[in-house]
Design an enzyme around this catalytic site. Structure first.
Site, PDB file in Angstrom:
ATOM      1  N   LYS A 117       0.807  -1.213   0.000  1.00 28.71           N
ATOM      2  CA  LYS A 117       0.000   0.000   0.000  1.00 28.71           C
ATOM      3  C   LYS A 117       0.847   1.273   0.000  1.00 28.71           C
ATOM      4  O   LYS A 117       0.452   2.272  -0.583  1.00 28.71           O
ATOM      5  CB  LYS A 117      -0.950   0.014   1.213  1.00 28.71           C
ATOM      6  N   LYS A 198      -5.826 -10.717  -5.654  1.00 27.99           N
ATOM      7  CA  LYS A 198      -7.020 -10.979  -4.841  1.00 27.99           C
ATOM      8  C   LYS A 198      -8.134  -9.969  -5.153  1.00 27.99           C
ATOM      9  O   LYS A 198      -7.863  -8.824  -5.497  1.00 27.99           O
ATOM     10  CB  LYS A 198      -6.685 -10.995  -3.351  1.00 27.99           C
ATOM     11  N   LYS A 201     -11.468  -4.356  -2.413  1.00 28.40           N
ATOM     12  CA  LYS A 201     -12.332  -3.181  -2.455  1.00 28.40           C
ATOM     13  C   LYS A 201     -11.654  -2.043  -3.197  1.00 28.40           C
ATOM     14  O   LYS A 201     -12.291  -1.208  -3.788  1.00 28.40           O
ATOM     15  CB  LYS A 201     -12.611  -2.678  -1.041  1.00 28.40           C
TER      16      LYS A 201
HETATM   17  P1  AMP Z   1     -10.920  -5.869   4.103  1.00 27.93           P
HETATM   18  O1  AMP Z   1     -11.879  -5.748   2.962  1.00 27.93           O
HETATM   19  O2  AMP Z   1      -9.501  -5.776   3.645  1.00 27.93           O
HETATM   20  O3  AMP Z   1     -11.266  -5.029   5.285  1.00 27.93           O
HETATM   21  O4  AMP Z   1     -11.067  -7.371   4.598  1.00 27.93           O
HETATM   22  C1  AMP Z   1     -12.088  -7.787   5.438  1.00 27.93           C
HETATM   23  C2  AMP Z   1     -12.043  -9.287   5.597  1.00 27.93           C
HETATM   24  O5  AMP Z   1     -12.313  -9.918   4.341  1.00 27.93           O
HETATM   25  C3  AMP Z   1     -10.694  -9.833   6.056  1.00 27.93           C
HETATM   26  O6  AMP Z   1     -10.897 -10.909   6.938  1.00 27.93           O
HETATM   27  C4  AMP Z   1     -10.054 -10.308   4.801  1.00 27.93           C
HETATM   28  O7  AMP Z   1      -9.146 -11.347   5.027  1.00 27.93           O
HETATM   29  C5  AMP Z   1     -11.260 -10.795   4.013  1.00 27.93           C
HETATM   30  N1  AMP Z   1     -10.994 -10.658   2.580  1.00 27.93           N
HETATM   31  C6  AMP Z   1     -10.769  -9.514   1.900  1.00 27.93           C
HETATM   32  N2  AMP Z   1     -10.562  -9.765   0.598  1.00 27.93           N
HETATM   33  C7  AMP Z   1     -10.654 -11.112   0.450  1.00 27.93           C
HETATM   34  C8  AMP Z   1     -10.538 -11.992  -0.659  1.00 27.93           C
HETATM   35  N3  AMP Z   1     -10.302 -11.550  -1.895  1.00 27.93           N
HETATM   36  N4  AMP Z   1     -10.707 -13.314  -0.438  1.00 27.93           N
HETATM   37  C9  AMP Z   1     -10.969 -13.788   0.801  1.00 27.93           C
HETATM   38  N5  AMP Z   1     -11.078 -13.012   1.897  1.00 27.93           N
HETATM   39  C10 AMP Z   1     -10.934 -11.696   1.729  1.00 27.93           C
END
Ligand code: AMP
Ligand code: TRP
Length: 330
Positions: A117, A198, A201
């Site tokens: 990031k 991956k 968002k």
């Molecule tokens: P974040 O969107 O980064 O706040 O992630 C929130 C939760 O979603 C965390 O537990 C991440 O590990 C999970 N997560 C985010 N992106 C993915 C993805 N592409 N595949 C699986 N889990 C995800």
């Protein structure tokens, strides 16, 4: 580690309100949260974490409400577990400071998420570097034994364990040392257009991310346009056929079959994709309907947030005071 919840577990997890929730958030995290909910489970919208990257105040407000409603729409029940907003419980930021006095600069600069990031922007915020420490505070305040997260958070779980152990060693037994738990399939959902990256968002291509609230036609379009390969062979193979493997895992996580068994059932990519689109539309439909209903009543959401914060603060306060006292604060 495998996902087997039992009564002796204390669970904490969090999600950033930094964009619209997508399929990776649901399969990698939210769905497990719902499975693990109990009076010993705490789930939070980590709004302080979302401030580590640029975000407008309006967006942050809007997305915090959206995500809180999403927690409820996917099945978290405030009568069963505690659902709250991180910034409503002041102990998170307070414990984070204490833990910054235990964490080292070197270990924070080694975090992969930070390296990625910080490269993407000039003049990044200091909080981008210290962010894992805040996450450590989130976890330790609730004496969590298990933290359900997607695969991308593994390194942050390791630093949580390191910092908890270091603190206990230096100041006496204060924190419980947690482990991370990941789902067996779809712990890492990949971008549909760039399956080596991956689903995310912030950086995915518009067609590459399936949002939980995509309309049926949109879901259909994204699945039909998902990148696969040209050899046309229905086979589950992450190394050589990552696009297809990703779709098979998504399918498997909804149908509760193995990706291999699904691959054998279909001859052609097109038929498989059509079926997957139908499965997604059917599975996400009820969540979308509940979400629309909940999101239209902001007063109710705010009431639940206030109740959740009270319950969370009760737990977090006692651990914060224990840590502060151990370090010598009067
Ligand atoms: P974040 O969107 O980064 O706040 O992630 C929130 C939760 O979603 C965390 O537990 C991440 O590990 C999970 N997560 C985010 N992106 C993915 C993805 N592409 N595949 C699986 N889990 C995800
Ligand atoms: N860092 C996590 C992410 O980006 C979000 C998070 C913050 C979190 N605090 C947490 C996850 C505590 C689990 C437990 O996804």
């Amino acid at each position: 580690m495998a996902l087997l919840y039992d009564g002796s577990m204390r669970i904490l997890s969090g999600m950033q309100p930094s964009g619209d929730p997508h399929l990776g958030n649901y399969l990698g995290a939210l769905r497990q949260w719902v499975d693990g909910q109990s009076p010993d489970a705490f789930y939070c919208v980590v709004d302080l974490h979302a401030l580590t990257l640029e975000i407008s105040p309006e967006k942050l407000r809007e997305q915090t409400l959206n995500l809180y409603a999403t927690f409820l729409a996917t099945g978290l029940d405030p009568n069963v577990c505690t659902i709250f907003v991180q910034s409503h419980v002041p102990y998170h930021a307070q414990l984070s400071w204490l833990l910054e006095c235990v964490a080292s600069y070197g270990e924070l600069t080694r975090m992969v998420a930070f390296k990625e990031k910080s490269q993407r922007q000039e003049g990044y915020r200091v909080s981008l570097l210290t962010y894992p420490v805040l996450m450590v505070a989130d976890i330790l305040l609730y004496e969590a034994t298990h933290v359900p997260v997607g695969e991308d958070q593994r390194q942050h779980l390791e630093i949580t364990r390191d910092i908890a152990e270091r603190f206990n060693h230096r100041y006496g037994e204060t924190f419980r040392v947690p482990v991370g738990v990941q789902p067996k399939v779809a712990a890492r959902v990949q971008d549909l257009q760039e399956p080596t990256r991956k689903m995310s968002k912030s950086v995915s291509s518009p067609l590459g991310t399936i949002y939980l609230y995509d309309e049926p036609q949109e879901l259909q379009r994204k699945i039909m346009k998902a990148v696969t390969d040209t050899d046309g062979e229905m086979r589950f193979d992450w190394e050589h056929k990552s696009g297809l493997a990703n779709l098979l895992e998504i399918y498997a996580s909804f149908s509760h079959e193995t990706p291999d068994a699904i691959a054998q059932r279909f001859e052609r990519y097109g038929d498989f994709k059509k079926d997957l689109a139908g499965l997604l539309i059917e599975s996400l439909g009820p969540i979308q309907r509940r979400y629309r209903e909940l999101r239209s009543d902001e007063g109710y959401l705010r009431e639940l947030m206030a109740e959740g914060a009270l319950r969370a603060a009760d737990q977090a306060g006692s651990v914060y005071r224990r840590a502060a006292t151990a370090m010598g604060l009067l």
